[in-house]
Enzyme design. Sequence first.
Site, PDB file in Angstrom:
ATOM      1  N   LYS A  80      39.995  58.974  37.360  1.00  0.00           N
ATOM      2  CA  LYS A  80      39.611  57.705  36.392  1.00  0.00           C
ATOM      3  C   LYS A  80      40.152  58.941  35.587  1.00  0.00           C
ATOM      4  O   LYS A  80      40.224  59.495  35.031  1.00  0.00           O
ATOM      5  CB  LYS A  80      38.581  56.922  36.179  1.00  0.00           C
ATOM      6  CG  LYS A  80      38.749  55.758  35.999  1.00  0.00           C
ATOM      7  CD  LYS A  80      39.404  54.937  36.895  1.00  0.00           C
ATOM      8  CE  LYS A  80      39.421  53.461  36.229  1.00  0.00           C
ATOM      9  NZ  LYS A  80      39.221  52.565  37.047  1.00  0.00           N
ATOM     10  N   GLY A 181      36.422  36.376  31.223  1.00  0.00           N
ATOM     11  CA  GLY A 181      37.585  36.940  31.501  1.00  0.00           C
ATOM     12  C   GLY A 181      38.627  37.033  32.665  1.00  0.00           C
ATOM     13  O   GLY A 181      38.237  36.843  34.348  1.00  0.00           O
ATOM     14  N   VAL A 182      40.048  36.096  32.118  1.00  0.00           N
ATOM     15  CA  VAL A 182      40.880  35.783  32.885  1.00  0.00           C
ATOM     16  C   VAL A 182      42.140  36.362  33.148  1.00  0.00           C
ATOM     17  O   VAL A 182      43.187  35.441  32.345  1.00  0.00           O
ATOM     18  CB  VAL A 182      40.467  33.755  33.459  1.00  0.00           C
ATOM     19  CG1 VAL A 182      39.529  33.360  33.406  1.00  0.00           C
ATOM     20  CG2 VAL A 182      40.582  33.546  31.471  1.00  0.00           C
ATOM     21  N   GLY A 183      41.656  37.369  32.714  1.00  0.00           N
ATOM     22  CA  GLY A 183      43.404  38.669  33.093  1.00  0.00           C
ATOM     23  C   GLY A 183      43.935  38.640  34.222  1.00  0.00           C
ATOM     24  O   GLY A 183      43.753  37.987  34.820  1.00  0.00           O
ATOM     25  N   VAL A 185      43.276  39.832  37.118  1.00  0.00           N
ATOM     26  CA  VAL A 185      42.107  39.479  38.092  1.00  0.00           C
ATOM     27  C   VAL A 185      41.278  38.116  38.116  1.00  0.00           C
ATOM     28  O   VAL A 185      41.670  37.640  39.346  1.00  0.00           O
ATOM     29  CB  VAL A 185      40.801  41.260  37.948  1.00  0.00           C
ATOM     30  CG1 VAL A 185      39.951  40.729  39.096  1.00  0.00           C
ATOM     31  CG2 VAL A 185      41.084  41.265  38.851  1.00  0.00           C
ATOM     32  N   TYR A 187      42.166  35.894  36.823  1.00  0.00           N
ATOM     33  CA  TYR A 187      43.241  34.402  36.897  1.00  0.00           C
ATOM     34  C   TYR A 187      43.731  34.291  38.002  1.00  0.00           C
ATOM     35  O   TYR A 187      43.314  32.660  38.470  1.00  0.00           O
ATOM     36  CB  TYR A 187      44.134  34.686  35.966  1.00  0.00           C
ATOM     37  CG  TYR A 187      45.310  33.816  36.365  1.00  0.00           C
ATOM     38  CD1 TYR A 187      45.700  32.584  35.625  1.00  0.00           C
ATOM     39  CD2 TYR A 187      46.247  34.318  37.051  1.00  0.00           C
ATOM     40  CE1 TYR A 187      46.277  31.375  36.360  1.00  0.00           C
ATOM     41  CE2 TYR A 187      47.861  33.381  37.224  1.00  0.00           C
ATOM     42  CZ  TYR A 187      47.546  32.052  37.120  1.00  0.00           C
ATOM     43  OH  TYR A 187      48.801  31.335  37.399  1.00  0.00           O
TER      44      TYR A 187
HETATM   45  P1  NAD Z   1      42.751  41.941  32.337  1.00  0.00           P
HETATM   46  O1  NAD Z   1      42.720  43.525  31.572  1.00  0.00           O
HETATM   47  O2  NAD Z   1      43.786  41.317  32.504  1.00  0.00           O
HETATM   48  O3  NAD Z   1      41.674  41.296  31.969  1.00  0.00           O
HETATM   49  C1  NAD Z   1      40.613  41.565  31.159  1.00  0.00           C
HETATM   50  C2  NAD Z   1      39.949  40.253  30.681  1.00  0.00           C
HETATM   51  O4  NAD Z   1      38.887  39.646  29.521  1.00  0.00           O
HETATM   52  C3  NAD Z   1      41.398  40.309  29.383  1.00  0.00           C
HETATM   53  O5  NAD Z   1      41.806  38.726  29.365  1.00  0.00           O
HETATM   54  C4  NAD Z   1      40.512  40.618  28.109  1.00  0.00           C
HETATM   55  O6  NAD Z   1      40.631  39.422  26.754  1.00  0.00           O
HETATM   56  C5  NAD Z   1      39.448  39.526  28.876  1.00  0.00           C
HETATM   57  N1  NAD Z   1      37.255  40.262  27.995  1.00  0.00           N
HETATM   58  C6  NAD Z   1      37.836  41.455  27.016  1.00  0.00           C
HETATM   59  N2  NAD Z   1      36.624  41.460  26.698  1.00  0.00           N
HETATM   60  C7  NAD Z   1      35.865  39.873  26.927  1.00  0.00           C
HETATM   61  C8  NAD Z   1      35.247  39.256  26.204  1.00  0.00           C
HETATM   62  N3  NAD Z   1      33.724  39.867  25.972  1.00  0.00           N
HETATM   63  N4  NAD Z   1      34.216  37.887  27.263  1.00  0.00           N
HETATM   64  C9  NAD Z   1      35.837  37.592  27.844  1.00  0.00           C
HETATM   65  N5  NAD Z   1      36.723  37.750  27.988  1.00  0.00           N
HETATM   66  C10 NAD Z   1      37.225  39.250  27.555  1.00  0.00           C
HETATM   67  O7  NAD Z   1      42.032  43.414  33.658  1.00  0.00           O
HETATM   68  P2  NAD Z   1      42.301  43.210  34.855  1.00  0.00           P
HETATM   69  O8  NAD Z   1      42.795  44.086  35.737  1.00  0.00           O
HETATM   70  O9  NAD Z   1      42.163  41.976  35.174  1.00  0.00           O
HETATM   71  O10 NAD Z   1      40.588  43.700  35.147  1.00  0.00           O
HETATM   72  C11 NAD Z   1      39.213  42.922  34.683  1.00  0.00           C
HETATM   73  C12 NAD Z   1      38.229  43.673  35.230  1.00  0.00           C
HETATM   74  O11 NAD Z   1      38.053  44.292  36.654  1.00  0.00           O
HETATM   75  C13 NAD Z   1      38.338  44.953  34.552  1.00  0.00           C
HETATM   76  O12 NAD Z   1      36.949  45.755  34.486  1.00  0.00           O
HETATM   77  C14 NAD Z   1      38.855  46.739  35.428  1.00  0.00           C
HETATM   78  O13 NAD Z   1      38.104  47.524  35.910  1.00  0.00           O
HETATM   79  C15 NAD Z   1      38.305  45.907  36.827  1.00  0.00           C
HETATM   80  N6  NAD Z   1      39.276  46.198  38.144  1.00  0.00           N
HETATM   81  C16 NAD Z   1      40.132  45.747  38.003  1.00  0.00           C
HETATM   82  C17 NAD Z   1      41.432  45.764  39.055  1.00  0.00           C
HETATM   83  C18 NAD Z   1      42.371  45.511  38.687  1.00  0.00           C
HETATM   84  O14 NAD Z   1      43.018  45.275  40.199  1.00  0.00           O
HETATM   85  N7  NAD Z   1      43.519  45.365  38.340  1.00  0.00           N
HETATM   86  C19 NAD Z   1      40.874  46.497  40.212  1.00  0.00           C
HETATM   87  C20 NAD Z   1      39.102  47.019  40.189  1.00  0.00           C
HETATM   88  C21 NAD Z   1      38.647  46.819  38.995  1.00  0.00           C
END
Ligand code: NAD
Length: 349
Positions: A80, A181-183, A185, A187
């Site tokens: 990582k 968290g609706v980023g 993943v 969303y």
């Molecule tokens: P992202 O940054 O797109 O979304 C994360 C969201 O969480 C953001 O919208 C942020 O504003 C929100 N957030 C942060 N702190 C918060 C809180 N205290 N309360 C509510 N919302 C909060 O990231 P992502 O790519 O969607 O990843 C989300 C999680 O999934 C991370 O932990 C990441 O390590 C994990 N993950 C992601 C992937 C991937 O394919 N992107 C794969 C495996 C694991």
Amino acid sequence: MSVFSNPAFDNHERVLFCRDEPSGLCAIIAIHSTALGPAAGGTRLWAYASDDDALYDVLRLSQGMSYKNAMAGLKFGGGKAVIMKTPDFDGSDALFERFGEFVDTLGGDYITAEDVGMSVEIMATIARRTRYVSGLPLQSGKAGGDPSPKTAYGIYCGIEAAAKARLGRDSLEGLRVAVQGVGHVGYYLCKLLHEAGASLVVSDIDETRVDRVCGELGADRVGSAQILAADADVLAPCALGAVLHEESIPGIKARIIAGGANNQLRSPEDGQRLADAGILYAPDYVINAGGIINVACEYFGDVDDEGVTDLLAQIGPRLADIFEEAQRTGEPTNVIADRRARKIIAAGA
Ligand code: NAD
């Protein structure tokens, strides 16, 4: 800053500190294990409170990647990277190119991709300086692109398995799911759950993201402080890690926790706390492996997009097997998953 005595240090093979003053780059790459293949795992872009926090995060996340890749049956070890948003961070192409050069010095022992804060476009910038990068713009029919929709689909399959195991449900229709968290993943997961007839309650510290899910999918919103204790059947943490602990677990009403965030448990003992509270926990690195499965298929070029979907669907049965052992032995699911992962890695070494 201590490395070897850091609480997250787990005999990591290599840790590379990357600094480039002209571009403002401050990054750490951690290779936990190459026993099963090159260490693969995304790069996180984050404003850490301190160097110690960044080191702790990258050590813990890279160990999680070893376990995740092993459990997903990939020919990848675990690694990582974190890029720190320090005061001189400007997000320039030069910074990400410089990061690519550092990745390249590892000669393929570390393969990077997206994590929190990164994008397909940034990956393409990094790829100008190294070929050890995945999650690049999608070519038609081939595996690749933004891994987050694949991660979300894997989580969806995992929620189905958990609903069957804990609630005896064959469908998600009518279930209520709380998504933190609706980023990226979160969303895509909400979209899949909505299509399956589940109702949603969501939170995000970025209100524009909450607006989108409420507007498009009819989700209800709650504040960030309320989401873990929301009235729901399933809680899906999809923001950052360490949200499940001694203080938060007693307030959780959901009978299932199944979400995408990495390192959801603050400590391994929290798995026992969840089991004691009668909550079925889907180990994070098993349920959220969809993205890295897609990355592996892209990197090795051996499986097309359709084949990726078949591999993602295996996340459900893989979890069902862990749930069955937990039911039979009374052991927490995280303990069972860790033991299985370590066994696979030891066999590879
Ligand atoms: P992202 O940054 O797109 O979304 C994360 C969201 O969480 C953001 O919208 C942020 O504003 C929100 N957030 C942060 N702190 C918060 C809180 N205290 N309360 C509510 N919302 C909060 O990231 P992502 O790519 O969607 O990843 C989300 C999680 O999934 C991370 O932990 C990441 O390590 C994990 N993950 C992601 C992937 C991937 O394919 N992107 C794969 C495996 C694991």
